[in-house]
Design a protein around this motif. Structure first.
Motif, PDB file in Angstrom:
ATOM      1  N   ASN A 149       0.804  -1.220   0.000  1.00 12.35           N
ATOM      2  CA  ASN A 149       0.000   0.000   0.000  1.00 12.35           C
ATOM      3  C   ASN A 149       0.836   1.268   0.000  1.00 12.35           C
ATOM      4  OD1 ASN A 149      -2.926  -0.797   0.273  1.00 12.35           O
ATOM      5  ND2 ASN A 149      -1.932  -2.109   1.779  1.00 12.35           N
ATOM      6  N   ASN A 152       5.155   4.860  -2.906  1.00 11.28           N
ATOM      7  CA  ASN A 152       5.844   6.149  -2.990  1.00 11.28           C
ATOM      8  C   ASN A 152       7.317   5.978  -2.646  1.00 11.28           C
ATOM      9  OD1 ASN A 152       6.037   5.911  -0.236  1.00 11.28           O
ATOM     10  ND2 ASN A 152       4.476   7.420   0.223  1.00 11.28           N
ATOM     11  N   MET A 579      -0.395   8.217  19.540  1.00  8.85           N
ATOM     12  CA  MET A 579      -0.323   8.367  18.095  1.00  8.85           C
ATOM     13  C   MET A 579      -0.942   9.656  17.599  1.00  8.85           C
ATOM     14  SD  MET A 579      -0.941   4.819  16.242  1.00  8.85           S
ATOM     15  CE  MET A 579      -0.980   5.685  14.702  1.00  8.85           C
TER      16      MET A 579
ATOM     17  N   LEU B  82      -6.214   3.516  13.692  1.00  8.92           N
ATOM     18  CA  LEU B  82      -5.529   4.708  14.187  1.00  8.92           C
ATOM     19  C   LEU B  82      -4.495   5.204  13.182  1.00  8.92           C
ATOM     20  CD1 LEU B  82      -4.933   3.752  17.915  1.00  8.92           C
ATOM     21  CD2 LEU B  82      -6.606   5.330  16.988  1.00  8.92           C
ATOM     22  N   HIS B  83      -3.797   4.235  12.562  1.00  8.81           N
ATOM     23  CA  HIS B  83      -2.769   4.630  11.608  1.00  8.81           C
ATOM     24  C   HIS B  83      -3.383   5.317  10.395  1.00  8.81           C
ATOM     25  CE1 HIS B  83       0.911   2.855  13.307  1.00  8.81           C
ATOM     26  NE2 HIS B  83       0.041   2.104  13.951  1.00  8.81           N
ATOM     27  N   GLU B 122       0.882  10.019   3.688  1.00  9.08           N
ATOM     28  CA  GLU B 122       1.329   9.198   2.572  1.00  9.08           C
ATOM     29  C   GLU B 122       0.140   8.666   1.789  1.00  9.08           C
ATOM     30  OE1 GLU B 122       4.447   6.387   3.218  1.00  9.08           O
ATOM     31  OE2 GLU B 122       4.880   7.215   5.182  1.00  9.08           O
ATOM     32  N   ILE B 123       0.358   8.474   0.509  1.00  6.09           N
ATOM     33  CA  ILE B 123      -0.618   7.812  -0.363  1.00  6.09           C
ATOM     34  C   ILE B 123      -2.017   8.378  -0.142  1.00  6.09           C
ATOM     35  CG2 ILE B 123      -1.374   5.583  -1.239  1.00  6.09           C
ATOM     36  CD1 ILE B 123       1.554   5.778  -1.355  1.00  6.09           C
ATOM     37  N   ARG B 168      -5.692   4.709   2.273  1.00  4.88           N
ATOM     38  CA  ARG B 168      -5.789   3.340   2.779  1.00  4.88           C
ATOM     39  C   ARG B 168      -4.473   2.948   3.425  1.00  4.88           C
ATOM     40  NH1 ARG B 168      -8.630   0.947  -2.458  1.00  4.88           N
ATOM     41  NH2 ARG B 168      -7.525   2.721  -3.298  1.00  4.88           N
ATOM     42  N   PHE B 169      -3.577   3.899   3.493  1.00 10.08           N
ATOM     43  CA  PHE B 169      -2.285   3.649   4.113  1.00 10.08           C
ATOM     44  C   PHE B 169      -2.507   3.443   5.615  1.00 10.08           C
ATOM     45  CE2 PHE B 169       1.716   4.985   5.946  1.00 10.08           C
ATOM     46  CZ  PHE B 169       2.597   4.274   5.178  1.00 10.08           C
ATOM     47  N   PRO B 170      -1.754   2.626   6.343  1.00  9.94           N
ATOM     48  CA  PRO B 170      -0.602   1.858   5.862  1.00  9.94           C
ATOM     49  C   PRO B 170      -0.936   0.424   5.444  1.00  9.94           C
ATOM     50  CG  PRO B 170      -0.618   1.880   8.238  1.00  9.94           C
ATOM     51  CD  PRO B 170      -1.835   2.635   7.799  1.00  9.94           C
ATOM     52  N   LEU B 171      -2.004  -0.179   5.984  1.00 18.15           N
ATOM     53  CA  LEU B 171      -2.169  -1.614   5.730  1.00 18.15           C
ATOM     54  C   LEU B 171      -3.214  -1.915   4.667  1.00 18.15           C
ATOM     55  CD1 LEU B 171      -1.860  -3.136   9.302  1.00 18.15           C
ATOM     56  CD2 LEU B 171      -0.145  -2.828   7.571  1.00 18.15           C
ATOM     57  N   GLY B 172      -3.957  -0.898   4.244  1.00 16.32           N
ATOM     58  CA  GLY B 172      -4.959  -1.145   3.215  1.00 16.32           C
ATOM     59  C   GLY B 172      -6.191  -1.841   3.751  1.00 16.32           C
ATOM     60  N   LEU B 173      -6.275  -1.968   5.085  1.00 19.08           N
ATOM     61  CA  LEU B 173      -7.409  -2.675   5.665  1.00 19.08           C
ATOM     62  C   LEU B 173      -8.573  -1.721   5.916  1.00 19.08           C
ATOM     63  CD1 LEU B 173      -5.452  -4.823   8.260  1.00 19.08           C
ATOM     64  CD2 LEU B 173      -6.026  -5.364   5.901  1.00 19.08           C
TER      65      LEU B 173
END
Lengths: 692, 338
Positions: A149, A152, A579, B82-83, B122-123, B168-173
């Motif tokens: 995913n 980049n 976070m 959260l990510h 990102e992304i 959908r970053f980071p895991l695409g889930l």
């Protein structure tokens, strides 16, 4: 084709590594052709990746399936429909999917299957190393998801590893909370378990010499932790099986094992076994034996659905023990069993070989019994015989002839526990006294680090039980008469120097028990493994409720739910807090950051920058108050304003970088001069370094 | 309208109203808890299915560590919310305008993304419903300009629909998204349609003067390519030399004042007339002549220059749009037209 469905190149390497990692632990167990096929598929996919091969065409796929399918069927026929067959299919599914993996969705399917393969690994091994390995694999799989995913510039090995490790580390506390607190439910349906053909430990047959082969093994049989103090070493007779049929050479269970599997509950016939005194409570973790009996001290009492106690007071399970098993027992070391024997029992306990060819022993037994005043005295006479005559206790006994009892009693006189127990029972039966052989383990090594006792295969032992009118069964150990230290100190003390002892264990740490620190290390490692098994691997509903009982008393079940709710939200909250906090301040470009360090220096000189004061105004004020700094300040301000203008106007990068470099240079020059002119400012060279 | 449509329309309407309240129209917005939404993706559902499989197997085989694995997967799944959220949080999205386009071209809305200190994004995917997806990363710089495209079908003022910013970053889930109304609009000129000028109506109030008029006779010079130009006139040699797309200009020496008039294309329907007028506005603006425009209710006097041209094109784009207004509503998905 939408670019979003394509696979970033690096992601493929991550996925292939994940597949390799999860397939590896299964390689040893599975047939070689599957390993070869799996590796071939991974390499093929790698070649597609570097552009040296193409995706397989329809024909190749068809041929692969046509070849592999019959092989799988043949294998399934050989092994039976079970876990192994399922694992084979799953594994083949994953590696074949690799070959047609073109889009993101395919990769995600492969990744999901990788998780399932990790899980399958746990069916075979749940040790600490296996768990750590699985955790590593899970982290790599997470990295694969990230790489997939992250199309980049940051999609590098280091970045992905870092993020994957961070996500997994964040997840671990939450995982532990869920592990401890999510209510465990009983299995929804029964599943086939992998059946190993190799059975370890004691078998349900004893030919003199058999057990001595166990003496060559330093493998763990089971571990016991006592509630309270452990009984003395000589009391640790772990009963496994009763062997009451003798054919002249080998001792077996009388009748088929099914017939002897007679679930008589003691409460139904209280005369059969009565425990006296305070029972010893303990907790056993048995290594897989692939057999159907358990080990316990006489007279055992336990409450477990799938464990039954048979007529001989041995503990039986309905299915072979193929995984580590934990059970809790209470034993009455002082006990009275079977005041009366049934006809069958009596017949079994007096059974002699049909074509008995030990005339010397038979005659001796009958003579001694005739001259002794009672059964007890006769038994003592036999024991004295073993004690006083030249009998030797050895791990390497000579082979016996057909007439094994006669040969042993009058000729070789060297034997392991099996020889003594078998001969003893033979002599009892020859004199008309009901007796039987018991096999199991004797003794164990105490591990002070976790307060438990380790019982190894070399602790395997055989002894006898004799039935007296009015007393019931009484335990006798003829080996103890020959080698008392075997019972009081343990088999290690007797055999440490004998060739063959623990011979089969190869390079085992057990061999170095004489080195203090190595021995300590060995005990510590085993203690760790034991704790792992006791608290993690065999963590179940009972243990969970025990834990909750201690914390919440009566409301264990509702307490569990409350603790689960609080625990999960707490740990989720902590991660969320760390976070999501911060990030409110606007991002400052490097030029502003540098400029602000200068402003801080000047503030120490007594010329702080006012709130909302522009760079130009501030420059004029500084120049007025400190004319010596005027030219420096003007130069710095000019470059800074140029920079601010440039970054707003989106000039090209190299130009911006060179401006920034110039800014650093003039700033450094000015701060250096500040330092040389005014020691009072307290600038040090190291602080100056920070402005770089 | 059948009942199913009516109900779904009602729900869509309610959702629009709720969204309007929750994420109101602003030209610059910082993403936070209240305007970020998160739902699992299909990949996420697949992951969840694998987790359930592991969990059920753990129950049936009583495998403690398989339980642990299932719980690890659950934790990773939940924490990746959260990510994904963090990847959008505190992202500043700002409307940075849109250049007018001709109908049929993609309207280009410029979005300025800014990051806060210590945050990287990102992304990011930015798109309008039914539009192309633009990707962006905010890693090194503090801000990033992103062009987001939206196809146009007809002239008018295209009001951009809600812009979807998602990741959908980071895991695409999980897909975290925000759907923003930055109040952007783009002026869409009529699509130019080449045509001859029927009985060139010249300006009446001033005399004629010798001047150049775009034509085919004499080579006049090079100028930049503009929509509507014929490919026959493209200076391919210059293009090959890397000097950009240029067009050879030819001129006829004719009258230099033109009044473009609605009545010039008598007999054609409104849009066809506007398209042809548009073509002539572009053609005339390239030559050094003065020109004006007369539409029913609109009278723009003769002039020249870029501003003048824009004024004429705008007039063509916006002329008599009250009818088109309602049609636009039906195409709510692709933006509203006024």
């Amino acid at each position: 084709m939408d670019i979003a469905y394509q696979i970033p190149r690096l992601a493929l390497l991550w996925v292939l590594s994940s597949v390799l990692l999860v397939v590896l632990p299964h390689v040893l167990r599975l047939p070689a052709w599957i390993t070869v096929l799996a590796l071939a598929c991974i390499i093929w996919r790698l070649l597609i990746f570097v552009g040296r091969a193409n995706y397989p065409g329809k024909l190749v796929k068809a041929v692969l399936v046509m070849v592999v399918l019959p092989l799988t069927v043949v294998q399934t026929r050989a092994q039976g429909v079970g876990v192994d067959a399922a694992v084979t299919l799953l594994l083949l599914g994953v590696v074949f999917k690799l070959l047609e993996m073109q889009y993101k969705r395919d990769i995600v399917i492969v990744i999901a299957l990788c998780y399932v393969l990790i899980m399958v690994g746990f069916i075979y091994s749940q040790t600490i190393p296996a768990s750590l390995y699985s955790l590593m694999s899970a982290t790599v799989i997470t990295g694969a998801l990230i790489s997939l995913n992250r199309d980049n510039a940051r999609n590098t090995f280091a970045n992905n590893s870092r993020l994957a490790a961070r996500i997994v580390l964040q997840a671990i506390p939450l995982t532990i909370v869920l592990f401890v607190l999510v209510p465990r439910v009983s299995p929804l349906w029964t599943m086939p378990l992998p059946v190993s053909q190799t059975r370890t430990g004691i078998t349900d047959e004893m030919t003199p010499g058999d057990i001595s082969s166990l003496g060559r093994s330093a493998e763990l049989a089971f571990r016991v932790s006592f509630d309270g103090a452990a009984p003395a070493h000589q009391q640790l007779y772990w009963r496994g099986l009763v062997l009451d049929f003798f054919d002249g050479r080998t001792w077996r269970r009388a009748g088929s094992s099914f017939l002897s599997f007679n679930m008589v509950s003691r409460s139904a016939s209280p005369s059969r076994g009565i425990g006296q005194g305070t029972p010893v409570a303990y907790d056993v973790i048995l290594e897989p034996t692939q057999q159907t009996w358990l080990y316990a001290l006489q007279l055992a009492e336990l409450n477990a659905q799938d464990i039954a106690q048979d007529r001989n007071y041995t503990l039986q399970t309905s299915k072979p023990i193929s995984q580590r098993m934990r059970y809790q027992v209470r034993s009455y070391l002082e006990n009275q069993t079977d005041l009366e024997l049934t006809g069958t029992q009596l017949a079994r306990s007096l059974q002699m070989p049909e074509d008995d060819n030990n005339p010397l022993s038979l005659a001796m037994a009958q003579e001694w019994r005739a001259t002794s005043s009672g059964d007890r005295e006769y038994v003592q006479q036999v024991m004295s015989h073993f004690r006083e005559e030249q009998f030797y206790y050895t791990l390497n006994p000579p082979l016996l002839s057909e007439a094994s009892i006669d040969d042993f009693l009058f000729n070789t006189r060297e034997g392991f526990c099996g020889h003594y127990a078998g001969t003893f029972v033979y002599l009892m039966r020859a004199a008309g006294i009901p007796a039987r052989v018991v096999v199991g383990y004797q003794g164990g090594e105490y591990n002070r680090f976790e307060d438990y006792t380790m019982v190894y295969q070399y602790n395997a032992h055989a002894w006898a039980e004799v039935w007296f009118e009015g007393e019931g069964w009484v335990q006798f150990d003829p080996t103890g008469a020959v080698a008392p230290e075997r019972i009081s100190l343990g088999v290690e003390a007797v055999f440490a120097d004998q060739p063959g002892f623990m011979e089969d264990s190869g390079f085992s740490m057990m061999r170095f028990r004489d080195y203090q620190w190595l021995n300590t290390l060995r005990l510590r490692l085993d203690a760790l493994d034991y704790a792992w098994n006791r608290w993690v691997v065999s963590y179940d509903e009972d243990l969970q409720l025990d834990l909750m009982d201690e914390l919440f008393g009566e409301n264990a079940r509702s307490g569990l739910m409350i603790a689960l709710g609080i625990g999960t939200s707490l740990f989720f909250g902590i991660v969320a807090f760390f976070m999501l906090r911060g990030g409110r301040g606007a991002a400052r470009d490097p030029a502003t950051r540098l400029y602000l360090t200068l402003a801080a220096d000047l503030a120490e000189l007594g010329i702080p920058r006012r709130v909302g004061e522009g760079a130009g105004d501030y420059c004029r004020r500084v120049a007025m108050e400190r004319p010596d700094l005027a030219s420096d300040m003007e130069q710095v301000t000019r470059v800074y304003e140029q920079l601010s203008y440039a970054s707003g106007g989106r000039q090209d990068d190299t130009e911006l970088q060179s401006l920034l470099e110039e800014f650093r240079k003039v700033l450094r020059g000015m701060r250096l001069r500040l330092l040389s002119r005014s020691k009072r400012v307290g600038l040090t060279l190291s602080e100056l370094g920070r402005s770089r | 309208m059948n009942p199913v449509n009516a109900i779904s329309f009602w729900f869509a309407r309610k959702a629009q109203l709720w969204l309007a309240k929750k994420v109101p129209v602003v030209s610059s917005i910082s993403l936070h808890r209240k305007n970020i939404f998160i739902l699992p993706t299909t990949h996420g559902l697949l992951f969840a299915a694998a987790t359930i499989l592991v969990f059920v197997t753990a129950i049936n085989y009583i495998l403690s560590l398989a339980f642990a694995l299932a719980f690890l997967m659950v934790s990773v799944f939940v924490l990746s919310i959260l990510h994904a959220f963090r990847n959008l949080q505190h992202l500043n999205v700002r409307a940075a305008g849109a250049e007018p386009v001709f109908a049929g071209e993609d309207a280009t809305f410029v979005i300025l993304l800014q990051r806060n200190a210590g945050r990287f994004h990102e992304i990011l995917e930015l798109f309008f419903p039914k539009g192309l997806t633009s990707h962006a990363n905010l890693l090194d710089g503090d801000q990033e300009r992103v062009n987001v495209y939206l196809p146009t079908h007809r002239r008018g003022l295209l009001k951009a629909p809600r812009l979807r910013v998602q990741t959908r970053f980071p895991l695409g889930l999980w897909c975290a998204w925000s759907t923003l109304d930055l109040g952007m609009s783009c002026l869409v000129y009529p699509a130019p349609v080449a045509s001859t000028m029927p009985g060139a109506v010249t300006a009446s109030h001033s005399g004629k003067a010798e001047s150049t008029h775009p034509g085919t006779e004499d080579f006049h010079g090079l100028r930049s390519y503009q929509p509507g130009d014929s490919l026959k006139h493209v200076a391919w040699k210059n293009l090959a030399r890397g000097q950009g797309l240029k067009v050879k200009q030819f001129v006829d020496n004719v009258d230099d004042r033109f009044m473009l008039d609605w009545e010039m294309y008598h007999g054609l329907d409104t849009e066809e007339r506007l398209s042809r007028l548009c073509y002539w506005v572009l053609s005339l603006s390239r030559s050094n002549v003065e020109y004006g425009l007369r539409l029913p209710g609109v009278d723009i006097p003769i002039g020249r220059g870029d501003a003048h041209r824009e004024r004429l094109l705008s007039a063509l784009a916006l002329w008599n749009l009250k009818v088109a207004h309602d049609q636009g509503r039906e195409h709510g998905g692709e933006g509203t037209w006024t």
